[in-house]
Design a protein around this motif. Structure first.
Motif, PDB file in Angstrom:
ATOM      1  N   LEU A   1       0.833  -1.283  -0.224  1.00 15.32           N
ATOM      2  CA  LEU A   1       0.218  -0.104  -0.265  1.00 15.32           C
ATOM      3  C   LEU A   1       0.577   1.026  -0.698  1.00 15.32           C
ATOM      4  CD1 LEU A   1      -2.595  -1.007   2.688  1.00 15.32           C
ATOM      5  CD2 LEU A   1      -2.711   0.215   0.207  1.00 15.32           C
ATOM      6  N   GLN A   2       0.135   2.339  -0.693  1.00 17.21           N
ATOM      7  CA  GLN A   2       1.008   3.543  -0.591  1.00 17.21           C
ATOM      8  C   GLN A   2       0.229   4.682   0.336  1.00 17.21           C
ATOM      9  OE1 GLN A   2       3.750   4.056  -1.945  1.00 17.21           O
ATOM     10  NE2 GLN A   2       4.041   1.734  -2.500  1.00 17.21           N
ATOM     11  N   GLN A   3       1.446   5.717   1.019  1.00 20.08           N
ATOM     12  CA  GLN A   3       0.258   6.726   1.664  1.00 20.08           C
ATOM     13  C   GLN A   3      -1.063   7.688   0.933  1.00 20.08           C
ATOM     14  OE1 GLN A   3       0.622   7.375   5.140  1.00 20.08           O
ATOM     15  NE2 GLN A   3      -1.390   7.834   4.616  1.00 20.08           N
ATOM     16  N   ASN A   4      -2.232   7.283   0.826  1.00 16.86           N
ATOM     17  CA  ASN A   4      -3.240   8.019   0.338  1.00 16.86           C
ATOM     18  C   ASN A   4      -2.700   9.162   0.063  1.00 16.86           C
ATOM     19  OD1 ASN A   4      -3.864   8.262   3.141  1.00 16.86           O
ATOM     20  ND2 ASN A   4      -5.190   9.747   3.000  1.00 16.86           N
ATOM     21  N   ARG A   5      -3.610   9.636  -1.017  1.00 13.69           N
ATOM     22  CA  ARG A   5      -3.472  10.648  -1.499  1.00 13.69           C
ATOM     23  C   ARG A   5      -4.645  11.859  -2.164  1.00 13.69           C
ATOM     24  NH1 ARG A   5      -0.470   7.920  -4.670  1.00 13.69           N
ATOM     25  NH2 ARG A   5      -1.344   8.540  -6.416  1.00 13.69           N
ATOM     26  N   PRO A   6      -4.857  12.770  -1.605  1.00 15.95           N
ATOM     27  CA  PRO A   6      -4.246  13.806  -0.801  1.00 15.95           C
ATOM     28  C   PRO A   6      -4.692  12.886   0.646  1.00 15.95           C
ATOM     29  CG  PRO A   6      -6.303  14.784  -1.422  1.00 15.95           C
ATOM     30  CD  PRO A   6      -6.178  13.763  -2.506  1.00 15.95           C
ATOM     31  N   ASN A   7      -3.798  13.667   1.112  1.00 18.31           N
ATOM     32  CA  ASN A   7      -3.556  13.143   2.548  1.00 18.31           C
ATOM     33  C   ASN A   7      -3.330  14.244   3.925  1.00 18.31           C
ATOM     34  OD1 ASN A   7      -4.106  11.359   5.096  1.00 18.31           O
ATOM     35  ND2 ASN A   7      -2.236  11.115   5.543  1.00 18.31           N
ATOM     36  N   PRO A   8      -3.455  14.870   4.978  1.00 19.23           N
ATOM     37  CA  PRO A   8      -5.392  14.738   4.652  1.00 19.23           C
ATOM     38  C   PRO A   8      -5.869  15.772   3.796  1.00 19.23           C
ATOM     39  CG  PRO A   8      -4.587  16.569   6.559  1.00 19.23           C
ATOM     40  CD  PRO A   8      -3.548  16.368   5.454  1.00 19.23           C
ATOM     41  N   PHE A   9      -7.680  15.047   3.528  1.00 20.46           N
ATOM     42  CA  PHE A   9      -8.041  14.834   1.613  1.00 20.46           C
ATOM     43  C   PHE A   9      -8.904  15.824   2.201  1.00 20.46           C
ATOM     44  CE2 PHE A   9      -8.759  10.965   3.664  1.00 20.46           C
ATOM     45  CZ  PHE A   9     -10.058  10.728   3.540  1.00 20.46           C
ATOM     46  N   ASP A  10      -9.306  16.277   1.154  1.00 22.92           N
ATOM     47  CA  ASP A  10     -10.685  16.781   0.647  1.00 22.92           C
ATOM     48  C   ASP A  10     -11.865  15.638   1.288  1.00 22.92           C
ATOM     49  OD1 ASP A  10     -11.314  15.514  -1.207  1.00 22.92           O
ATOM     50  OD2 ASP A  10      -9.671  17.427  -2.894  1.00 22.92           O
ATOM     51  N   GLU A  11     -12.945  15.407  -0.097  1.00 21.01           N
ATOM     52  CA  GLU A  11     -14.245  14.775   0.431  1.00 21.01           C
ATOM     53  C   GLU A  11     -13.534  13.168   0.148  1.00 21.01           C
ATOM     54  OE1 GLU A  11     -16.134  18.793  -0.407  1.00 21.01           O
ATOM     55  OE2 GLU A  11     -14.507  17.239  -1.125  1.00 21.01           O
ATOM     56  N   SER A  12     -12.484  12.797  -0.556  1.00 22.46           N
ATOM     57  CA  SER A  12     -12.596  12.088  -1.123  1.00 22.46           C
ATOM     58  C   SER A  12     -10.877  11.392  -1.926  1.00 22.46           C
ATOM     59  CB  SER A  12     -13.295  11.685  -2.731  1.00 22.46           C
ATOM     60  OG  SER A  12     -12.733  12.750  -3.332  1.00 22.46           O
ATOM     61  N   THR A  13     -10.438  10.510  -1.495  1.00 19.86           N
ATOM     62  CA  THR A  13      -8.875  10.711  -1.627  1.00 19.86           C
ATOM     63  C   THR A  13      -8.195   9.284  -2.648  1.00 19.86           C
ATOM     64  OG1 THR A  13      -7.077  10.314  -0.673  1.00 19.86           O
ATOM     65  CG2 THR A  13      -8.728   8.677   0.195  1.00 19.86           C
ATOM     66  N   TRP A  14      -7.344   9.614  -2.793  1.00 17.81           N
ATOM     67  CA  TRP A  14      -6.646   8.331  -4.053  1.00 17.81           C
ATOM     68  C   TRP A  14      -5.991   7.395  -3.185  1.00 17.81           C
ATOM     69  CZ3 TRP A  14      -7.655   6.878  -9.136  1.00 17.81           C
ATOM     70  CH2 TRP A  14      -9.080   8.059  -9.692  1.00 17.81           C
ATOM     71  N   ILE A  15      -6.252   5.689  -3.250  1.00 19.98           N
ATOM     72  CA  ILE A  15      -5.857   4.920  -1.943  1.00 19.98           C
ATOM     73  C   ILE A  15      -5.303   4.099  -3.269  1.00 19.98           C
ATOM     74  CG2 ILE A  15      -5.431   2.361  -0.889  1.00 19.98           C
ATOM     75  CD1 ILE A  15      -7.968   3.752   0.710  1.00 19.98           C
TER      76      ILE A  15
END
Length: 576
Positions: free
Chosen positions: A490-504
């Motif tokens: 797993l990679q760190q999710n982006r963005p993080n902290p994030f808006d209403e959604s994030t890429w995992i």
């Protein structure tokens, strides 16, 4: 200057795309300009204003909230602009509305030495029982045909109530999408004074509410006629500032929340996406050129998804054909268009009107569109359009290499100066580096985790090109938790902290056969709150968009599970 003559039904080609046939550009001159078959001297203004810095400083002051208000008031008076509504009446329906926009474009052209070429793109398709339809557009010819390029700004004019083909209801469609239409009109009025290396198209589409039909027709025209489209800026629901009870995720905080400074940029893809790169270009140009002197600074937000959940817009047909395209949308939206029995919001109802009379004097005094906010959104558009229309070449022959806590860049197809962009956990750039007089540079970066790098050429006026595609640079083996034998990481999710959604995302080595896989998300109490099924796994980087909406805070855990076995887990921060 050539005398502009409209030629009806002169340019015709056959073929069928999504049911669209008999596409016709009604102005042969506009068609020729879009193809690059023209002499720029024929369209040069008598007083040449082509300094991009001067243009940028002037345009914001020339965009008038009162002008936007007058345009919206007139559009709302047509009663309905449903794509299937009356085309013959002079006072009601889509026909009267599109003729009015056409006439306004003609008036803008007349005020600026007839430099705008006004046309329809006509096509045949059964939409709501009507067989023939027309987009309206105006073309401002570019000053440089040696490297011909086209920039499009668009907004859809059609409106609707809950029934997609209900032509009897009152559908003023003020927020959705008279706001976007009048933004395009105001930019045509303001920008027709100036000269740009690239050609500009001010496009008003129909059929958006029935499936992006008008935008699809124009995008297909561009493909069929080999129009070199370099950027598409779609404006849809860009004037409202009040949050409804419902709104499509990624959503606004709650009923009657007001946001008059935020604007969302939606675009397709994630890592390496040219669409996200266009959104970053818009934001950077605003941050560096307009925001420092803005009376009311705007918060330009690069959103993770391509659009709101389950929704779409007219940028998508262009993106599907490979053209860089993004959507501008208000931070707050009044409804999710679900139109169920308990639906009380304005979007896609008869309540999407200009405003209300609060004191009973028969004059609207409380508006649902904030015209100052709409003008600020128009200024962000205008600045991005003007800068992307400078025709600065994009570096393509770039080599990026990573060496521990540094990365190396080498550009071999263009001369300096350049700007080099570094991004890690955010949708925004972390750092911007300069290559003033060299094509080679070594710059610092975080030794752990993915980094994303790209570049832009800078011209003599200090204007950068549209950005190159992003390149992913992976950490060296042994950094963080990377192991050569590890099948999944797993990679760190982006963005993080994030808006209403994030890429995992996760890396996959040699992909084994598997029966089922998913990404599971757990709240701070250990309760699984979401599970994202994974159907396909490919070797290398795999990305999945997770939308959570508003209202959660704290540290959550996400993990990758394959055939019941936890392969890897990480933490992410919920910040709203």
């Amino acid at each position: 200057m050539k005398y502009i003559v409209l030629f009806s039904l002169l340019i015709l080609w056959s073929g069928q795309v999504a049911g669209q046939t008999n596409m016709v550009v009604t102005n042969a001159e506009a068609d020729a300009v879009l193809k690059g078959n023209f002499s720029p001297a024929d369209y040069a203004p008598s007083v040449l204003i082509d300094d991009p810095l001067l243009i940028a400083s002037e345009m914001s002051g020339r965009i008038r909230p009162d002008s936007l208000r007058a345009f919206i008031t007139r559009l709302s008076a047509f009663g309905t602009r449903n794509t299937g509504s009356d085309t013959l009446s002079d006072v009601r329906g889509i026909g009267a509305a599109r003729r009015w926009v056409f006439d306004q474009f003609q008036a803008f052209s007349a005020a600026e030495e007839d430099r705008l070429l006004v046309s329809y793109l006509q096509f045949d398709q059964d939409i709501c029982g009507v067989g023939r339809h027309r987009n309206i557009f105006a073309v401002l010819p570019g000053a440089d045909t040696t490297d011909h390029g086209v920039i499009i700004v668009e907004g859809h004019i059609d409106s609707r109530c809950s029934g997609v083909c209900d032509t009897a209801c009152v559908a003023e469609g003020v927020e959705d999408n008279a706001s976007g239409t009048v933004l395009v009109m105001e930019l045509a009025r303001v920008m027709a004074r100036y000269s740009f290396p690239n050609t500009l198209v001010f496009l008003v589409t129909i059929g958006e509410e029935q499936g992006l039909m008008g935008a699809n027709a124009f995008a297909e025209y561009c493909v069929a006629q080999n129009i070199p489209v370099r950027a598409v800026y779609n404006n849809d629901i860009v004037g409202g500032i009040i949050c409804g009870e419902t709104s499509s995720a990624p959503s606004c905080p709650g009923l009657n929340h007001v946001d008059s400074t935020g604007v969302r940029l939606f675009s397709g893809g994630s890592a390496g996406s040219p669409y996200k790169q266009l959104a970053r270009f818009v934001k950077l140009e605003y941050e560096e050129m307009l925001k420092p002197t803005a009376a009311v600074p705007m918060d330009v937000r690069i959103m993770s998804p391509e659009d709101r959940s389950g929704r779409g817009g007219d940028h998508i047909p262009f993106r599907m054909r490979g053209y860089p395209a993004i959507r501008f949308c208000s931070a707050n939206e009044h409804g999710d268009a679900s139109n169920g029995p308990d639906y009380d919001d304005r979007q896609h109802t008869e309540a999407d009107i200009l405003g209300v009379d609060t004191d009973g004097d028969q004059v609207i005094d409380s508006f649902f569109v904030d015209f100052n906010y709409l003008a600020r959104n128009a200024a962000i558009n205008a600045n991005a359009i003007a800068m992307s229309a400078q025709g600065v070449p994009i570096p393509e022959n770039i080599t990026f290499k990573r060496n521990g806590a540094e990365f190396i860049v080498s550009i071999s197809d263009l001369d300096p100066p350049f700007r080099v962009f570094l991004r890690t956990a955010s949708n925004d750039f972390d750092t911007i580096f300069e290559l003033a007089d060299t094509t080679y540079g070594v710059f610092p970066c975080n030794p752990g985790g993915l980094v994303f790098v790209s570049a832009a050429k800078v011209n003599d006026a200090g204007i950068e090109s549209l950005f190159s595609r992003e390149i992913q640079l992976f950490p060296a083996v042994g950094v963080e938790e990377t192991e050569p034998s590890k099948t999944f990481e797993l990679q760190q999710n982006r963005p993080n902290p994030f808006d209403e959604s994030t890429w995992i995302s996760f890396m996959a080595g040699q992909v084994p056969a598997f029966r089922e896989a998913s990404i599971q998300v757990f709240d701070p109490g250990g309760r699984m709150v979401s599970e994202l099924p994974i159907v396909h796994i490919r070797e290398g980087l795999n990305e999945h968009l997770y939308v959570h909406g508003y209202g959660q805070t704290g540290v959550y855990v996400y993990r990758l599970v394959v055939d019941g076995q936890v392969m890897d887990a990480r933490e992410m921060v919920f910040a709203n």
